[in-house]
Design an enzyme around this catalytic site. Sequence first.
Site, PDB file in Angstrom:
ATOM      1  N   ARG A  97      -7.241   2.647  -8.471  1.00 39.37           N
ATOM      2  CA  ARG A  97      -7.903   2.194  -9.698  1.00 39.37           C
ATOM      3  C   ARG A  97      -9.055   1.237  -9.385  1.00 39.37           C
ATOM      4  O   ARG A  97     -10.017   1.145 -10.145  1.00 39.37           O
ATOM      5  CB  ARG A  97      -6.879   1.565 -10.650  1.00 39.37           C
ATOM      6  CG  ARG A  97      -6.173   0.348 -10.097  1.00 39.37           C
ATOM      7  CD  ARG A  97      -4.880   0.025 -10.844  1.00 39.37           C
ATOM      8  NE  ARG A  97      -3.823   0.999 -10.545  1.00 39.37           N
ATOM      9  CZ  ARG A  97      -2.617   0.975 -11.097  1.00 39.37           C
ATOM     10  NH1 ARG A  97      -2.303   0.045 -11.988  1.00 39.37           N
ATOM     11  NH2 ARG A  97      -1.726   1.894 -10.788  1.00 39.37           N
ATOM     12  N   LYS A 115       3.057   0.193   2.498  1.00 39.43           N
ATOM     13  CA  LYS A 115       4.070   1.143   2.023  1.00 39.43           C
ATOM     14  C   LYS A 115       5.181   1.269   3.068  1.00 39.43           C
ATOM     15  O   LYS A 115       4.904   1.183   4.264  1.00 39.43           O
ATOM     16  CB  LYS A 115       3.435   2.535   1.844  1.00 39.43           C
ATOM     17  CG  LYS A 115       2.563   2.699   0.623  1.00 39.43           C
ATOM     18  CD  LYS A 115       2.042   4.131   0.547  1.00 39.43           C
ATOM     19  CE  LYS A 115       1.039   4.320  -0.566  1.00 39.43           C
ATOM     20  NZ  LYS A 115       1.616   4.184  -1.917  1.00 39.43           N
TER      21      LYS A 115
HETATM   22  N1  BES Z   1      -1.780   6.842  -3.696  1.00 44.97           N
HETATM   23  C1  BES Z   1      -0.756   6.186  -4.405  1.00 44.97           C
HETATM   24  C2  BES Z   1      -0.069   7.063  -5.442  1.00 44.97           C
HETATM   25  C3  BES Z   1       0.666   8.276  -4.915  1.00 44.97           C
HETATM   26  C4  BES Z   1       2.030   8.236  -4.717  1.00 44.97           C
HETATM   27  C5  BES Z   1      -0.021   9.447  -4.661  1.00 44.97           C
HETATM   28  C6  BES Z   1       2.691   9.346  -4.241  1.00 44.97           C
HETATM   29  C7  BES Z   1       0.663  10.559  -4.195  1.00 44.97           C
HETATM   30  C8  BES Z   1       2.019  10.512  -3.991  1.00 44.97           C
HETATM   31  C9  BES Z   1      -1.329   4.959  -5.122  1.00 44.97           C
HETATM   32  O1  BES Z   1      -2.402   4.348  -4.509  1.00 44.97           O
HETATM   33  C10 BES Z   1      -0.241   3.948  -5.167  1.00 44.97           C
HETATM   34  O2  BES Z   1       0.148   3.485  -4.138  1.00 44.97           O
HETATM   35  N2  BES Z   1       0.219   3.624  -6.360  1.00 44.97           N
HETATM   36  C11 BES Z   1       1.238   2.659  -6.548  1.00 44.97           C
HETATM   37  C12 BES Z   1       0.851   1.791  -7.704  1.00 44.97           C
HETATM   38  C13 BES Z   1       1.689   0.559  -7.879  1.00 44.97           C
HETATM   39  C14 BES Z   1       1.501  -0.384  -6.691  1.00 44.97           C
HETATM   40  C15 BES Z   1       1.294  -0.124  -9.166  1.00 44.97           C
HETATM   41  C16 BES Z   1       2.548   3.391  -6.822  1.00 44.97           C
HETATM   42  O3  BES Z   1       2.512   4.452  -7.445  1.00 44.97           O
HETATM   43  O4  BES Z   1       3.583   2.933  -6.366  1.00 44.97           O
HETATM   44 MG    MG Z   2      -1.800   2.911  -3.074  1.00 43.40          MG
END
Ligand code: BES
Ligand code: MG
Length: 513
Positions: free
Chosen positions: A361, A286
């Site tokens: 997931r 990230k």
């Molecule tokens: N933990 C994150 C989602 C999240 C984002 C929680 C902001 C709390 C605040 C999750 O694991 C994630 O990174 N999701 C990705 C999915 C994508 C790669 C398909 C996302 O939301 O960008």
């Molecule tokens: Mg994630």
Amino acid sequence: MKFTLKKLDLEKSLGSLKKSAFTAESLIITEFEQDKKKPSLSSLFTCVDKRLNGYLADSIREEEFEFKAGETLVIKLNSAERFNLDMQNTKKIILVGLGEEKDFNKKNERKAIASLVRKVKAEKLKSFAIKAVKDLALLVETAILVDYEFTKYKTEPKKDKKELEEVLILSETASAKEKELISKAEIIANATNKARDLVWEPACVVTPSYLAKEAKKIKAENLTVKVLEKADCEKLKMGSYLAVSLGSDEPPKFIEISYVPKGKIKKHIAIVGKGVTFDSGGLSLKPAKAMEMMKEDMSGAAATIAVMTAISQLQPAGVQVTGIIAATENMPSGKAYRPGDVITAMNGKTIEVNNTDAEGRLTLADAVAYVSTKNPDEIIDIATLTGACITALGNVCAGLMTNDQALLERVKASAEEQGERMWQLPLYDEYKEKLKSSIADLINAGSGGQAGAQNGGLFIKEFIGKKPRSEEQISWLHIDIAGPCWFEDAQDWSPKGASGIPVRTLLGYILSI
Ligand code: BES
Ligand code: MG
Ligand code: ZN
């Protein structure tokens, strides 16, 4: 904060109050919004006002105070006035507006209580007395939830800060039923605060092992806690969950908390909380800004531990509750799983990983597949799953997705009752196309940013097992709490920061069965 239920008819007793009967530093008087021409104030207001020679009525006139929902007016008492009321300790009376009587509902009641608690604290008063309001549980819960602060790591306590120590609840009956309502509300609100503590704690403290330790602390009749180690999970072939854990030096911990009441069981509910104690994104790293708050990625796990804690204390009859957390960190390293890897979940389905940041997931896939083998009637997963859900519903509202509309409606009704915002998103079959991989059965992040919350929901659905001797899937509800796990601003019933959502919604639902 201590709640004392006191049998006292204040109107009748004014003028002959014993010293020990009324020790609170402030007295709260709540009223509906008033018609200026013909005000109709409560008998408590009138009685107190009479003893103060019209001081209250004068004050509301001068301040043009209308008792709008959540409005407060502080009235200072001098020593002669305290003497007239037999309230030697009472420094202030706080008038609180409930809004218009015809619109009165739980939301307004909660708002009024929250604002009076905030006012009492701002006035640095240690205690308040209040006549038993319509909803005693709501008073107790809201007071505890609004009073919450996470100050553990502040070395300099705020100067002259005073804690709210006691709430004196005045009731004409002070019945056993009222006592029970108070203690139940205390359990539920304290459990919510427990979840908040776990989310506030940084990821260097809350590791998978820490969550396992917290779960093991729940000790009660009818409740057992089991922690599966990495080797146990390997035996169970949880290749999807374990892949996520590979990049971390912290060992994964698969936690199972089970409550089985004695006697006839009407329903078995499984709660599965996402427990990624830190989500760096893994090799699909990230950017800095998006990583800042990723200690919150175990909010579902925190809620699961909190719900099970409350259940262990409330011991509801007739409902079996299983809490599951597949806890892990998601880190990049030479040992980490890679984009392009193909992994296999315990139900045999293969997954192409195109993005290691869609890790929630993958952990939930094995968690729901595992709990499906226990034949629950309902599976409810709670997960900070997608940024897309925040885009769709914002920061205060959770997303609901289901394969059983009736289950969703029941939980949503409980959420409304509790003032926790939740809204349904569809799980359209058309979007199942985006789960398809060219190399494996499924791909973990295939929707290219479209309908991202549903893409996550549809993926998890693939791992929900079938009802015994049936082709039908187990009833399942997915709650995406990526937005409301952490409030950017204070809400009616919550300070800003970790919210404790959806602890009260789930407890309300379980206790209604
Ligand atoms: N933990 C994150 C989602 C999240 C984002 C929680 C902001 C709390 C605040 C999750 O694991 C994630 O990174 N999701 C990705 C999915 C994508 C790669 C398909 C996302 O939301 O960008
Ligand atoms: Mg994630
Ligand atoms: Zn995550």
